[in-house]
Design an enzyme around this catalytic site. Structure first.
Site, PDB file in Angstrom:
ATOM      1  N   ASP A 183      56.974  70.658  62.297  1.00  0.00           N
ATOM      2  CA  ASP A 183      58.453  70.090  62.441  1.00  0.00           C
ATOM      3  C   ASP A 183      58.854  70.104  60.751  1.00  0.00           C
ATOM      4  O   ASP A 183      57.817  70.307  59.889  1.00  0.00           O
ATOM      5  CB  ASP A 183      58.427  68.957  62.863  1.00  0.00           C
ATOM      6  CG  ASP A 183      60.026  68.617  63.374  1.00  0.00           C
ATOM      7  OD1 ASP A 183      60.168  67.765  64.038  1.00  0.00           O
ATOM      8  OD2 ASP A 183      60.863  69.131  62.759  1.00  0.00           O
TER       9      ASP A 183
HETATM   10  C1  GLC Z   1      63.810  68.659  62.743  1.00  0.00           C
HETATM   11  C2  GLC Z   1      63.597  68.115  64.011  1.00  0.00           C
HETATM   12  C3  GLC Z   1      63.204  69.362  64.937  1.00  0.00           C
HETATM   13  C4  GLC Z   1      64.073  70.379  64.767  1.00  0.00           C
HETATM   14  C5  GLC Z   1      63.766  70.976  63.094  1.00  0.00           C
HETATM   15  C6  GLC Z   1      64.411  72.150  62.598  1.00  0.00           C
HETATM   16  O1  GLC Z   1      63.726  67.673  61.838  1.00  0.00           O
HETATM   17  O2  GLC Z   1      62.699  67.232  64.200  1.00  0.00           O
HETATM   18  O3  GLC Z   1      63.337  68.972  66.471  1.00  0.00           O
HETATM   19  O4  GLC Z   1      63.732  71.682  65.463  1.00  0.00           O
HETATM   20  O5  GLC Z   1      63.905  69.983  62.307  1.00  0.00           O
HETATM   21  O6  GLC Z   1      65.827  71.960  62.581  1.00  0.00           O
END
Ligand code: GLC
Length: 725
Positions: free
Chosen positions: A267
């Site tokens: 993430d």
């Molecule tokens: C965010 C979220 C995740 C998302 C990623 C990219 O922090 O936790 O669900 O897909 O970043 O945007």
């Protein structure tokens, strides 16, 4: 003619270590655009990456449409030595530009075909926008509505979440992800992000391995079994090790037990967060831990870009680990057909034509109407279209911000507000609107003035719609709430309006189960509309005036109060279960000031019609390894409207080597019944449905007595017994 196959192994062998590491890095679009203009941005400095890292990166996070995707891909291919195309990824969570209801609402449809349809439309629009991979489905099981991201989940049950996870993957990926209109899916957040303590965002997760395996893991596995191409690691710890550095989770369970051979991605920033978690001294150690644990792509940090080469040269990281990760990424790019056509799907004209087209809006309206839950109805609904005057009162009366969080390219001005939806149905002249109050934050004098205007409108009207809810930014990532009541003075407004004694329905716009105990007692009717998306106003109007009969059912319990959380239906019995809700037994598991039961249980939802269930029948009482029990029930529509009913099957293992939930959803069937029509619903019970992780963590069934329950929700069920021998 089949796709031109690229020899990935050969390509991999031709790459330098630096080029290989580049494939493991994912950057946001602005870094490419700034770099091309020679601008060294703050984030580039903060990430500590150089220009060359940008033109070596393997994928992009979040682009704003075909034009930008084409622009970046062109610039990149001009600069990248090996001409390896970028993979574009984005958060298409419940729609690309045509926005569907939030996933918590989609789950309430209990209709995997509809959810698949919504994902299909999302993929078609996203593909035209140049997206190759979506960071969806989010399948984190949730039990705590204080957490802002419950809106992104399909709820508290592993079985239903698994069914929906599969539907999302099918809808996104179609039969071949190299085809235009199909995008790869990335299931997240692996694992158990929904179990953050206190419902507080990014907080610690600490659950037993059995809870992890019984409740939290099934839906991720379902997505992978359905062919999901990517897995995103979560911010949280699992067994005290953050997921992005958790070898047991990534190499042990995901790849070892489940045989997942796709790509893993961290993430946002999660690899660098191993430092504040306290399991890495610095970015170098974070990079080492993450690559060894099995995190392939480093989203938006410089950990891999700055350290992996050194780690390999120092002999701390085996280059084989990098080769394996790069191989998986190149293979996904090949499966997507990007080597053949790096601009796969991206088409400005097509994007303009298909986003928000009539067909997509029609589907969004159909799905939204199927996700609205009728929580209460004291003969108020459906409204007659020939009413003289209707007043819509409340902050959501004519509000367009009803798309909810993670509504990607969706634009509020393209949504249909509740007032517009009702006016479309009965004509503008019959509709009065008065905001009555803000969502929160107005002064006393302002509120008094707005209330006066609202009461005036209400007095002029024959029927009233109270449009209330949370601000959309009270849900989603980093939006945990400790108090989960309606914000501001909305309940006060509702009390004053309901006092008039006119036919009144409350329509709720929210991203989580709220504490609505008081409102539930005084409101004659309540519709839970969640954040219903682009066609929300029309969909709710379809329900209000009976063009659609509500069929949705809750997939997450509504707590009696926030103090009751976590409250969920598939709980354990404890050694001192409360004998009944009205029991006065002192020494049993209970509160002295509130009931144990939630205000509204999992699986609950009303209809305008009435469904009558016959006695549940089993064709045999004994189940063996290779036999099947058929459980049947007849359901009859004895009301005044045609409607859909979601018949639910629950099972309880009465005695086992470990405690087992008092009931577990093991099946459901959504049936349509015309007025007077009766259908027989049959569920087949098999031994494998009874398996669980026993005291030795073996996934087995154990012989003995079981209860089988069938009903319209998790509370009102008929119970019969059978035995597994
Ligand atoms: C965010 C979220 C995740 C998302 C990623 C990219 O922090 O936790 O669900 O897909 O970043 O945007």
């Amino acid at each position: 003619m089949g796709r031109k196959k690229v020899d990935i192994k050969k390509l991999l062998q031709s790459m330098t270590l630096k080029e290989k590491i580049g494939q493991l890095v994912q950057l946001a679009p602005f870094l490419f655009k700034d770099s091309a203009k020679g601008i060294v941005t703050g984030p580039m400095e903060w990430l500590g990456i150089k220009d060359s890292d940008v033109w070596n990166a393997g994928s992009v996070l979040g682009t704003a449409g075909a034009e930008e995707t084409i622009e970046i891909q062109k610039m990149y291919l001009e600069r990248n030595q090996k001409k390896i195309p970028l993979m574009f990824m984005a958060d298409i969570i419940h729609g690309y530009r045509t926005i569907f209801p939030i996933p918590l609402a989609l789950g309430c449809t209990w209709d995997e075909k509809l959810v698949e349809k919504a994902a299909r439309v999302s993929a078609i629009e996203a593909s035209a926008g140049g997206v190759h991979v979506t960071f969806s489905p989010m399948v984190d099981l949730v039990r705590d509505p204080r957490w802002g991201r419950v809106m992104e989940s399909t709820g508290e049950d592993p079985y239903l979440n698994s069914v929906m996870a599969r539907a999302f993957v099918r809808g996104y990926q179609g039969d071949d992800i190299s085809k235009e209109g199909n995008i790869a899916s990335c299931v997240k957040h692996f694992a158990a992000y929904g179990a953050v303590e206190g419902g507080r965002e990014y907080n610690t997760v600490d659950i037993s391995e059995r809870m992890l395996r019984e409740f939290y893991l099934p839906a991720y596995k379902a997505a992978i079994d359905e062919g999901c191409k990517m897995v995103m690691t979560s911010f949280n710890t699992v067994n005290s090790i953050p997921s992005s550095g958790n070898k047991w989770l990534l190499r042990g369970i995901l790849r070892g037990e489940w045989g997942f051979d796709g790509v893993t991605i961290s993430d946002w920033g999660a690899i660098k967060e191993l430092i504040p978690h306290g399991v890495a001294e610095d970015e170098k150690e974070a990079a080492e831990k993450a690559i060894k644990a099995g995190a392939d792509i480093d989203m938006m940090t410089g950990c891999y870009a700055k350290n992996l080469e050194k780690l390999v040269k120092e002999g701390k990281v085996d280059e084989k680990l990098i080769d394996e990760a790069v191989y998986r990424i190149l293979k996904l790019k090949e499966e997507l057909g990007l080597f053949e056509n790096p601009f796969k799907g991206a088409d400005k004209e097509k994007e303009k034509q298909i986003v928000l087209c009539d067909e997509h809006r029609r589907i969004a309206r159909e799905v939204a109407a199927a996700s609205v839950v009728l929580l209460k109805n004291q003969d108020v609904l459906p409204f007659d279209k020939n009413i003289r005057k209707l007043a819509i009162i409340g902050p959501y009366s004519d509000e367009h911000a009803i798309l909810g969080p993670w509504s990607w390219q969706g634009k509020w001005e393209e949504s249909v507000s509740l007032k517009e939806g009702i006016a479309n149905k009965i004509g503008e002249s019959k509709v009065l609107v008065a905001k009555g109050c803000e969502i929160e934050g107005e002064s006393d004098s302002q509120f008094k003035k707005s209330l006066r205007q609202a009461l005036k409108a209400a007095n002029e009207a024959d029927i009233i719609v109270l449009a209330l809810g949370e601000h959309y930014d009270m849900s989603g990532e980093a939006r945990s709430r400790a108090f989960i009541t309606l914000p501001g003075r909305q309940e006060e407004l509702a009390r004053e309006i309901i006092k008039l004694g006119k036919p009144t329905v409350v329509v709720l716009f929210n991203g989580r189960p709220l504490e609505i105990r008081e409102l539930y007692n005084i409101a004659p009717a309540i519709l839970e509309a969640w954040f219903p998306g682009t066609e929300g106003g029309n969909a709710i109007a379809d329900i209000l005036f009976g063009d659609k009969n509500p069929s949705a059912k809750l997939t997450m319990s509504f707590p009696y109060t926030v103090g009751q959380i976590p409250v969920y239906y598939n709980h354990f019995n404890t050694g001192r279960p409360k004998p009944s809700e009205d029991s006065t037994e002192r020494f049993c598991s209970h509160y002295i000031d509130i009931p144990n039961a939630p205000l509204l249980p999992f699986g609950f939802g009303l209809s305008y019609t009435e469904f009558k269930y016959s006695k549940v029948k089993l064709d045999k009482k004994v189940l063996t390894q290779d036999s099947v029990i058929k459980a049947s029930v007849k359901v009859k529509n004895v009301g005044r409207y045609p409607g859909d009913e979601i018949v639910q099957l629950y099972i309880r293992d009465m005695v086992a080597s470990v405690v087992r939930p008092v009931k577990e959803l093991k099946g459901f069937k959504k049936i349509h019944l015309e007025v007077g029509e009766e259908k027989e619903v049959v569920f087949e019970i098999r031994e494998e449905m009874l398996r669980f992780h026993n005291e030795n963590m073996e996934y087995v069934s154990e012989k003995g007595k079981f209860q089988l329950m069938i009903g319209p929700n998790s509370k009102d069920v008929q119970t019969v017994e059978f035995e597994l021998r």
